[in-house]
Design a protein around this motif. Structure first.
Motif, PDB file in Angstrom:
ATOM      1  N   ILE A 134       0.877 -49.283  26.671  1.00 36.88           N
ATOM      2  CA  ILE A 134       0.135 -50.465  27.131  1.00 36.88           C
ATOM      3  C   ILE A 134      -0.901 -50.055  28.191  1.00 36.88           C
ATOM      4  O   ILE A 134      -2.033 -50.537  28.179  1.00 36.88           O
ATOM      5  CB  ILE A 134       1.094 -51.560  27.662  1.00 36.88           C
ATOM      6  CG1 ILE A 134       2.082 -51.976  26.560  1.00 36.88           C
ATOM      7  CG2 ILE A 134       0.311 -52.790  28.125  1.00 36.88           C
ATOM      8  CD1 ILE A 134       3.221 -52.887  27.029  1.00 36.88           C
ATOM      9  N   ASN A 192       6.855 -57.952  27.878  1.00 34.19           N
ATOM     10  CA  ASN A 192       6.754 -57.238  26.607  1.00 34.19           C
ATOM     11  C   ASN A 192       8.099 -57.270  25.870  1.00 34.19           C
ATOM     12  O   ASN A 192       8.336 -56.463  24.977  1.00 34.19           O
ATOM     13  CB  ASN A 192       6.320 -55.792  26.866  1.00 34.19           C
ATOM     14  CG  ASN A 192       6.276 -54.977  25.594  1.00 34.19           C
ATOM     15  OD1 ASN A 192       5.674 -55.398  24.609  1.00 34.19           O
ATOM     16  ND2 ASN A 192       6.941 -53.835  25.574  1.00 34.19           N
ATOM     17  N   PHE A 223       4.095 -56.048  22.307  1.00 32.98           N
ATOM     18  CA  PHE A 223       3.391 -54.927  21.681  1.00 32.98           C
ATOM     19  C   PHE A 223       4.358 -54.216  20.737  1.00 32.98           C
ATOM     20  O   PHE A 223       5.568 -54.338  20.864  1.00 32.98           O
ATOM     21  CB  PHE A 223       2.923 -53.932  22.743  1.00 32.98           C
ATOM     22  CG  PHE A 223       1.820 -54.443  23.628  1.00 32.98           C
ATOM     23  CD1 PHE A 223       0.503 -54.075  23.412  1.00 32.98           C
ATOM     24  CD2 PHE A 223       2.085 -55.298  24.691  1.00 32.98           C
ATOM     25  CE1 PHE A 223      -0.515 -54.534  24.227  1.00 32.98           C
ATOM     26  CE2 PHE A 223       1.067 -55.766  25.502  1.00 32.98           C
ATOM     27  CZ  PHE A 223      -0.237 -55.377  25.277  1.00 32.98           C
TER      28      PHE A 223
END
Ligand SMILES: C/C=C(\C)C(=O)SCCNC(=O)CCNC(=O)[C@H](O)C(C)(C)COP(=O)(O)OP(=O)(O)OC[C@H]1O[C@@H](n2cnc3c(N)ncnc32)[C@H](O)[C@@H]1OP(=O)(O)O
Length: 719
Positions: free
Chosen positions: A311, A405, A429
């Motif tokens: 990320i 996340n 993600f």
């Protein structure tokens, strides 16, 4: 649809006017035919320039028209007539010249490109081939090897590369249209015969067959079972071995084999589904085009594990300042070195300098007080995440967006421990985060429309395909994965092997079979989740029948594999064996075969032969069945969103369209019948029980995917 004007007293300027991409709709083709006829017959006109409005030459055929009958002038004779005309025609290429747009440029006698223009024949990505002469003209212009590469991959090239290959005559930094008009005036007196690409002889390599064979092998390896690239190769062979008049017929015959194929329909569906997915909408009326995202200049990432590192790279390479936080000095230093290495390699590959100056690494959350947005990427543990969110709530300025996340935990429960639940959203993600294109934006019931818009827009800025989903365990992707994985392990119990199941799924077109994918992802994560959910481990009531948990069938084989320390690639052993920890070359492991045999004999299971068809039906229909439930529950707004998630996050083959489109292609009645059949055989597997929405759609006559929404409308939305 095309503007006609006379400029510099003798140049006919034809401007395609079909926003947004000046696609060659029937109306545009008609307007081009009329304008060309006018220009060729008007004695005042000595040359013609074709360009596109709003700095875009042409995005090719209007793909939306493919579903209906052909109306208006067909493209091939129209383009042949432009090339055969006795006045020079110059293409002024700005923005894009793709597909039919590129083929239009190829029939012009000269091509001028703006330096930012991109050209290509992406038809193969839509399951078809460049059937407006592209497969016949491009090899004549640039030779077989280069043409094959462009046509079979659909790759877009820059104006500079087009110049090098000999596709365009000039690249300009000025207004391409004005340059083309001057160019046209100079071309008036020059002979045209050598400028008609269809009249050129294709430069043919001596080892044509060997070349075509090698490309065929490459294509088959890369896109298993996909028809269009193979048809492209055959069409290019025709350009090498036949005169244009015969080659163009061959091109058309090959196109006919593809045009109405399921693969073409699926790939064209994917094109539009990807674009539809970005258009999120909430029951409140807030949606993508009426909600303003915040500008994000700085961000912080908590946790520098695999996800956190990816990320950080995704954010930094689009120019966002990033503060990366770890809890221990050693972890921080390791994470820092890995991030720097990743950014440097990425920058080298893209020919830019690494944006290391945007990075800051710290052990203190206090450093985050001024950032615009935080993404928490710590261990998948609710208590830990709650502590982090409480802390962030205290430290960050009140306007900072707080994102998680998490791959499946309750986003609203996290929002609930903060002082700003409206600014909390999930940004899920996929690993590796700097490579994988998918981003699930998880909207909690309290996430504001501005927060959702910001997360969606940030995803787009990072080059992700962002899909807004509702908040439930596993969201869309991982929730659907459960029945898919369950079916795979039940099939193991019944007699299949991991390699047989993987092969069936890979032959179907998946990038990786389910067991290879699990080995890559790591088996311990699911094991921990199963332990936490009371499905395995010391807390399980010993009175439980061995292959049943929580009132339904349960397969303990994955737990047994983990109990042996086999966590997948990272430990060098999982469902397969690898050369070393971290190795990627999966080999069948006799120990797994023994484990399966012992397991079956312990439970008196007589292994049976299982067909590939049963593997595909049980895995994929169970997957889609959960997709129907997700639509019913309002966790995804549209079937397109689910398909995009599976295409970009889980390796579902594009030529299958995604699980929901695939179901409609197989036929919803058939899917229903097969699910009923398998549910009858396995009544203790609720995931095989056909969902009410599937039954409803079948009862309504199995409408096409694009119409399913009309039948879901009345149901509850979690978005
Ligand atoms: C035989 C076959 C022949 C002769 C062909 O030509 S097949 C078509 C070949 N062309 C393509 O495959 C190009 C497809 N388009 C793109 O790759 C991109 O749209 C673009 C590079 C041209 C522009 O990209 P971008 O600026 O990001 O914009 P979008 O992709 O979001 O597109 C904007 C809207 O235009 C619609 N669109 C784009 N191309 C076509 C097309 N060829 N036919 C119909 N509609 C097209 C796209 O769906 C977007 O629509 P909305 O979502 O805004 O409704």
């Amino acid at each position: 649809m095309a503007r006609y004007e006379l400029v510099k007293r003798s140049v006919a300027l034809i401007t395609l006017t079909n926003p947004p991409v000046n696609a060659l709709s029937s109306a545009v083709r008609h307007a081009i035919a009329k304008s060309m006829e006018h220009a060729l017959n008007d004695p005042k006109v000595s040359a013609v320039v074709i360009c596109g409005e709003n700095g875009r030459f042409c995005g090719g055929a209007d793909i939306r028209e493919f579903a209906g009958p052909l109306r208006g002038p067909p493209l091939v004779p129209l383009l042949d007539a432009i090339e055969a005309g006795e006045k020079p025609v110059v293409a002024a290429i700005e923005g894009v010249a793709l597909g039919g747009g590129f083929e239009l440029a190829l029939v012009c006698h000269y091509r001028i490109a703006h330096f930012k223009a991109r050209l290509g024949l992406p038809e193969v990505t839509l399951g078809i081939l460049p059937a407006a002469g592209g497969t016949q003209r491009l090899p004549r212009l640039i030779g077989i090897p280069a043409a094959l590469e462009l046509i079979t991959t659909g790759r877009h090239i820059s104006a500079q590369e087009a110049l090098k290959l000999g596709i365009v005559d000039q690249v300009t930094e000025q207004n391409a249209c004005e340059v083309a008009v001057e160019f046209a005036l100079r071309a008036v007196a020059k002979p045209l015969s050598s400028r008609r690409v269809s009249m050129l002889t294709t430069p043919c390599p001596p080892d044509l067959d060997a070349l075509l064979e090698a490309v065929t092998m490459q294509v088959k390896k890369k896109a298993r079972g996909v028809m269009a690239p193979l048809a492209c190769i055959q069409a290019v062979r025709a350009a090498a071995t036949m005169p244009y008049s015969k080659g163009i017929k061959r091109e058309s015959e090959l196109m006919a084999t593809l045009f109405n194929s399921g693969q073409a329909r699926a790939l064209q569906y994917c094109f539009f589904a990807q674009r539809t997915a970005g258009k999120w909408t909430l029951p409140s009326g807030a949606q993508w085009n009426n909600s303003k995202p915040r500008e994000i200049r700085s961000a912080a990432i908590i946790g520098l594990g695999t996800m956190g590192r990816g990320i950080v790279v995704s954010l930094a390479r689009v120019g966002i300042s990033v503060i990366a936080v770890e809890s221990e000095k050693k972890l921080l230093e390791t994470g820092k070195q890995m991030v720097i290495g990743m950014l440097e390699r990425d920058a080298k590959r893209r020919g830019v300098s690494a944006s290391l100056n945007l990075l800051k690494f710290t052990l203190s959350l206090q450093d985050l007080k001024d950032v615009d947005l935080v993404i928490e990427a710590v261990f998948e543990d609710m208590a830990l995440k709650k502590r982090v969110f409480q802390e962030l709530s205290k430290v960050c300025r009140p306007a900072t967006l707080l994102c998680t996340n998490t791959s499946g935990l309750d986003v609203d429960a996290l929002a609930g421990v903060t002082d700003r639940p409206h600014l909390v959203v999930g940004m899920h993600f996929f690993s590796p985060a700097h490579v994988m294109k998918l981003l699930e934006v998880v909207c909690g019931p309290r996430s504001s429309s501005e927060t959702i818009a910001t997360a969606m827009s940030l995803g787009k800025r990072m080059g992700k395909v962002s899909v807004a989903v509702g908040n439930c365990p596993g969201f869309v992707g991982n929730r659907m994965l459960k029945p898919y994985l369950d079916q795979a392990t039940f099939l193991l119990e019944e007699g299949a092997t991991p390699e047989q199941i993987d092969k069936a799924l890979e032959d179907f077109g998946f990038a990786m079979g389910v067991f290879r994918m699990s080995d890559l992802a790591g088996l311990d994560v699911g094991w921990r989740v199963r332990k936490e959910s009371g499905l395995t481990g010391p807390d399980v009531d010993p009175k439980n029948p061995p292959r049943r948990r929580q009132g339904r069938r349960y397969c303990p084989i994955p737990d047994m594999v983990c109990e042996q320390g086999r966590f997948g690639q990272k430990t060098g052993r999982g469902w397969y064996m690898y050369d070393k920890p971290g190795g990627t070359n999966a080999k069948p492991d006799p120990l797994i075969q023994n484990l399966l045999e012992m397991y079956r004999s312990r439970y008196g299971i007589q292994p049976r032969n299982i067909s590939d068809q049963e593997i595909i039906e049980r895995c994929l229909f169970a997957l889609a069945n959960e997709g129907f439930r997700i639509l019913e529950d309002g966790i995804a707004a549209r079937p397109e969103d689910i398909d995009v998630i599976y295409l970009f996050g889980y390796g579902f083959p594009r030529h299958g369209g995604g699980p929901m489109f695939y179901s409609s292609m197989v036929g919803l009645e058939r899917v229903l019948e097969r699910l009923e059949h398998y549910h009858q055989a396995h009544p203790d597997v609720p995931h095989l029980e056909p969902s009410p929405l599937l039954k409803k759609l079948v009862a309504c006559g199995s409408p096409p995917v694009q119409k399913w929404r009309e039948h879901i409308k009345t149901m509850h939305s979690h978005l």
